[in-house]
Motif scaffolding. Structure first.
Motif, PDB file in Angstrom:
ATOM      1  N   GLY A 100       0.811  -1.211   0.000  1.00  0.00           N
ATOM      2  CA  GLY A 100       0.000   0.000   0.000  1.00  0.00           C
ATOM      3  C   GLY A 100       0.843   1.258   0.000  1.00  0.00           C
ATOM      4  N   THR A 101       1.964   1.212   0.695  1.00  0.00           N
ATOM      5  CA  THR A 101       2.867   2.363   0.710  1.00  0.00           C
ATOM      6  C   THR A 101       3.462   2.600  -0.669  1.00  0.00           C
ATOM      7  N   ARG A 102       3.827   1.512  -1.366  1.00  0.00           N
ATOM      8  CA  ARG A 102       4.309   1.644  -2.743  1.00  0.00           C
ATOM      9  C   ARG A 102       3.244   2.294  -3.618  1.00  0.00           C
ATOM     10  N   ALA A 103       2.003   1.822  -3.478  1.00  0.00           N
ATOM     11  CA  ALA A 103       0.912   2.353  -4.292  1.00  0.00           C
ATOM     12  C   ALA A 103       0.748   3.844  -4.072  1.00  0.00           C
ATOM     13  N   GLY A 161      -3.750   3.997  -2.839  1.00  0.00           N
ATOM     14  CA  GLY A 161      -3.084   5.049  -3.590  1.00  0.00           C
ATOM     15  C   GLY A 161      -3.696   6.428  -3.479  1.00  0.00           C
ATOM     16  N   GLY A 162      -4.502   6.668  -2.447  1.00  0.00           N
ATOM     17  CA  GLY A 162      -5.145   7.976  -2.335  1.00  0.00           C
ATOM     18  C   GLY A 162      -6.274   8.169  -3.325  1.00  0.00           C
ATOM     19  N   LEU A 163      -6.857   7.053  -3.801  1.00  0.00           N
ATOM     20  CA  LEU A 163      -7.913   7.120  -4.809  1.00  0.00           C
ATOM     21  C   LEU A 163      -9.122   7.933  -4.348  1.00  0.00           C
ATOM     22  N   LEU A 164      -9.626   7.656  -3.145  1.00  0.00           N
ATOM     23  CA  LEU A 164     -10.907   8.217  -2.735  1.00  0.00           C
ATOM     24  C   LEU A 164     -10.904   9.746  -2.675  1.00  0.00           C
ATOM     25  N   SER A 245      -5.699   9.929   3.295  1.00  0.00           N
ATOM     26  CA  SER A 245      -5.384   8.735   2.531  1.00  0.00           C
ATOM     27  C   SER A 245      -3.981   8.208   2.808  1.00  0.00           C
ATOM     28  N   ALA A 246      -3.162   8.946   3.568  1.00  0.00           N
ATOM     29  CA  ALA A 246      -1.885   8.382   4.009  1.00  0.00           C
ATOM     30  C   ALA A 246      -2.119   7.133   4.854  1.00  0.00           C
ATOM     31  N   LEU A 251      -5.323   0.914   6.658  1.00  0.00           N
ATOM     32  CA  LEU A 251      -6.721   0.510   6.562  1.00  0.00           C
ATOM     33  C   LEU A 251      -6.865  -0.787   5.777  1.00  0.00           C
ATOM     34  N   MET A 252      -6.169  -0.884   4.653  1.00  0.00           N
ATOM     35  CA  MET A 252      -6.231  -2.110   3.861  1.00  0.00           C
ATOM     36  C   MET A 252      -5.680  -3.290   4.653  1.00  0.00           C
TER      37      MET A 252
END
Length: 266
Positions: A100-103, A161-164, A245-246, A251-252
């Motif tokens: 998730g951090t990579r994303a 990836g901060g999508l939302l 979103s950081a 969360l995932m």
């Protein structure tokens, strides 16, 4: 390869092949192609690492970066099998957090890129694929392209990836609730009304549409272009004051580890 070529560019073209990507450089234009079509260009840790390599090593002379994809589909989302492997190896979710951090780093690097980034979308853009496209400045899609955020139906949060916050900023909270909570498919015309796409064209006109955007941008003075993009990003960020979103990787990982514990306890 969906590589945009500008006939007037004097510099010779150069291609580079990575494990999951192909890149094509012609002067100030760089095309980055997701290149695992047999897997629907699903996002894996290897793909994220390749994207980070390309973005971290990007020549400052690049003024336009085109994100495209090989095959029928832009990207079918994250590789769920890889998430399962992460949890099998580390049930506490460490691998999921690292992924998730990579994303987040990849999407942030696309958004903050000093070059103007253009997403060229065909076929399906699902989940993480939609996030990658949305991280770009300009987005053109084929009139047959479709989009979906199926995470909730899969038992996952929309946290990649901060999508939302990006999607809410572009499309508006009320319409995003519909898309996220139902997980329904929406087509290219609706994507344009949501500002997920700015242009919709027949698939065979995608390259021409990208060229229409790229050519005038490539003629702009480099310093003015960088500053203007930074200003646009700053003003956009001011509309996302509550962007947390950081926390996406945490969360995932929290949701997946809870599901993993429930399955293994049976």
């Amino acid at each position: 390869m969906n590589a945009l070529r500008l006939a007037e560019a004097p510099e010779p073209a150069a291609e580079r092949i990575l494990k999951t990507l192909r890149t094509h450089r012609q002067g100030p234009l760089l095309t980055v192609e997701l290149n695992v079509p047999e897997q629907g260009n699903a996002v894996t840790d290897a793909m994220l690492d390749d994207l980070l390599t390309v973005l971290d090593e990007q020549d400052p002379q690049v003024r336009v970066l085109v994100l495209s994809a090989a095959g029928d589909d832009f990207c079918l989302g994250g590789d769920r099998g890889e998430f399962a492997e992460h949890l099998a190896h580390d049930p506490t979710g460490g691998g999921v957090r690292a992924s998730g951090t990579r994303a987040r780093r990849v999407c942030d690097a696309l958004t903050a890129n000093p070059a103007v980034t253009i997403a060229r979308v065909q076929g399906r853009a699902i989940g993480a694929g939609l996030a990658l496209a949305l991280a770009c400045d300009l987005r053109v899609g084929a009139d047959t392209a479709t989009f979906r955020l199926p995470e909730l139906a899969l038992g996952l949060p929309t946290a990649w990836g901060g999508l939302l916050p990006r999607l809410i900023s572009e499309a508006g909270a009320a319409r995003v609730r519909d898309i996220v909570l139902t997980g329904r498919v929406f087509d290219a015309e609706e994507a344009r009304t949501l500002s997920v796409l700015q242009r919709v064209v027949p698939e065979d006109a995608l390259d021409a549409a990208v060229t229409d955007w790229a050519k005038p941008v490539l003629r702009r003075p480099a310093a003015a272009l960088r500053v203007t993009k930074a200003l646009l990003n700053s003003f956009t960020a001011s509309t996302r004051l509550a962007d947390v979103s950081a926390l996406d990787p945490e969360l995932m990982a929290a949701v997946l580890t809870e599901q993993h514990r429930a399955r293994t306890a049976r």
